[in-house]
Design a protein around this motif. Sequence first.
Motif, short mmCIF file in Angstrom:
data_model
loop_
_atom_site.label_atom_id
_atom_site.label_comp_id
_atom_site.label_asym_id
_atom_site.label_seq_id
_atom_site.Cartn_x
_atom_site.Cartn_y
_atom_site.Cartn_z
N UNK A 452 1.19 -0.86 -0.14
CA UNK A 452 -0.16 0.05 -0.38
C UNK A 452 0.91 1.63 -0.51
N UNK A 453 0.90 1.88 -1.36
CA UNK A 453 1.60 3.19 -1.34
C UNK A 453 0.45 4.64 -1.58
N UNK A 454 0.44 5.43 0.00
CA UNK A 454 -0.15 6.31 -0.37
C UNK A 454 0.55 7.76 -0.78
N UNK A 455 0.13 8.44 -1.40
CA UNK A 455 1.01 9.36 -2.21
C UNK A 455 -0.28 10.48 -1.88
N UNK A 456 -0.27 11.87 -1.20
CA UNK A 456 -1.37 12.70 -0.56
C UNK A 456 -0.53 13.74 -1.32
#
Length: 746
Positions: A452-456
């Motif tokens: 899970x790679x989440x960029x915000x």
Amino acid sequence: MKLSRRAFFAVSGSAAGGLIVSYYLSGCAGKGSPRAFKPNGFVQIDPDGQVTIWAKNPDMGQGVKTSLPMYVAEELDVEWASVRVLQADLDRAAYGSQGSGGSDNTPSEWKRLHEAGAIARALLVTAAARRWGVDATACETEQGSVVHRASSRRASYGSLAGDAARLPVPAAPPPLKDPSQYRLIGTRVRGVDVPSIVRGVPLYGIDVRLPGMLHAAIERSPVHGGRPARVDPARALGIPGVRQVVTLTGLENPTHLRPGVAVVADSTWAAEQGRAALAVTWDEGPGAGESSDHQSQRFRELDAGDLKTIRTAGDVAGAWGTAVTKVDLTFEQPLLAHATLEPQNCTAHFHDGRCEIWGPLQMPTSGSAVIAEAVGVPVEAVTIHITRLGGGFGRRLLSDYAAEAAVVSKLVGAPVQVLWSREDDTRHDYYRPAGFHHVRAGLDARGRLTVWHHRVITMSRNRYRQATTGPEMTEIYGLFVPLSADPKDTYDPDLVPTRIPNCRLDYADLATTVPTGAWRAPAHNFNAFVIESVLDELAHRGNVDPLALRADCLGDRPVIPVTDDTPVPYDPRREQNVLSLALENADWREPLPRGWGRGWAVHYTFGSYAAIVAEVSVEGNRLAVQRIVAALDVGLPVNPLALEAQTQGGALDGLSAALFGEITIDRGRTVQSSFDGYRLLRNAEAPDVEVHITPSREKPMGYGEIALPPVAPAVANAIFQATGRRITRLPFVRSGLEVVAARSTG
């Protein structure tokens, strides 16, 4: 530096004559008869038996003016019908910090208010025991009386008030009731202001009237971040009733006070007419080139570069490369307006080196500091009389409208009410930040979530604060983070710890001149949409059970144990239980008609849990939301009636924003100006919202914002089930859908 949520959130009247200001002017809200029993700032008992409980924090519809006094009344052991609840003024000595935000009133105040009632009850028991010459332990209380069963003697609280008032207040509170003994908490109690609201009795800031009060309308720069360069007041001063035109220079922090030009008149109408005649040349500043399209482009440019890593574990790149089922999605959120029913307003009177305020301040304590800065007085010289708020949703966490009234009053030397028009409120709001999310997630061959790679990237609503290092990462609340070897090191009450072995959260802040602020369930309101949409897509592509997928990555027990001295930690069992409750009551396994879809989502927000199941029908491009089933776990349900109301309101608020909500910027200006352009949900489009509450003895938590975050993803997942379309950009109408009225399946 991550600014935590807790750090960020550190009346009688006459319908004919406006708000009765003598109540406020006399200061009698905190005083009683000389023989009254008032052991603390929360409760008073008069000799005639009248019980008064003060509500310290503002009520903006979330119900704290009712639910918090219920704590006191429960421990005091009085009939609720005999209680009068009054709104307290700002009083640092009596109450400490006063304010409402982050669904924090209930968890922050419950113990202190129970103790306030318990202390009062103990003193009344002591007074009765001394009068009768018996041991206090032989006495008990019963709905407003002290009883000595052995001698059949009984004394009302009113008859004991004088004696109790002469006793010393104990240093430590007595033991509190066991929840099994509660008679009031957990029952359905109507809001204390409801009778006045339905009769139209003035309660709100907009209702305030003071002797000699003037009215002001403020012209602000049409371009965000601009300021007046030249003002010609001649035509405005020629309008009958206009008294003065004054310029507000603003403060360094624009969330405290923006520049503008105030037209002061004998009436609101005259002030508005004078403002329309005003001639102002604006220095538009650097914001004149901003647009929503440019912001969207910048989000993608930033996503292509390096972001600041917040948390990471495992080998994210390697796990992504070997994942069997992959989801790579981007999501975009628009700016949102608060659209409070009562527009911003405040009344101020600066005199004799002091500033007195009457108004709908959501955060009176921090607001007093803003007002003091604006008029150049010590914070102790600011008095605030808190009125009821006609909606807040995060907008009134800022007190700029109060600072405006204070400065104008000081400049003109008279009490002044500043009233924003609906157009002011829409064009000069502190909007929910726009943002961009990029998530890559994958399953292994066994259907387990392994990466899970989440960029915000968002417009941080706290960029106005002076950060010492890095961006203000307040827009990551509710997002997934990995566990670590030391759970206490990793645990954060605003984030969700997961067992995903390869997990990474990155963040960047987009600079903007557009004013931003908190919007109901800050950050959670869109982050839940992203997480729940990705999980739904993973389950669909990997052909795995969505419930099993969630249980596997979130675990089956809390990361750290619960203690009285820490925030309630995330507990995946409670989340799974609340989801099961919603699914069961939504008849999850029952088939739907052709063209219908059912979707669900669940989210942990500020210590509470909410699950939403939505049913929709889609015919061509015509979308109807037919049904919403909500389930909540907020710990001990203090007032189920208020909890149901807030769940229904929050769900419909979230649905309105998901379907229609969007503020757009062009040439640095807000395009929308009122409800004709900023569309809200209409009655015919609103489904019934069924509410189911989890019975619990856990610590009570807040509920004003809890139901909103899972609504948008539940509806999006239902649309996907009905059509196969995965919507990742809000609002839904941007995808070509037309919202129509709901109908029944029968």
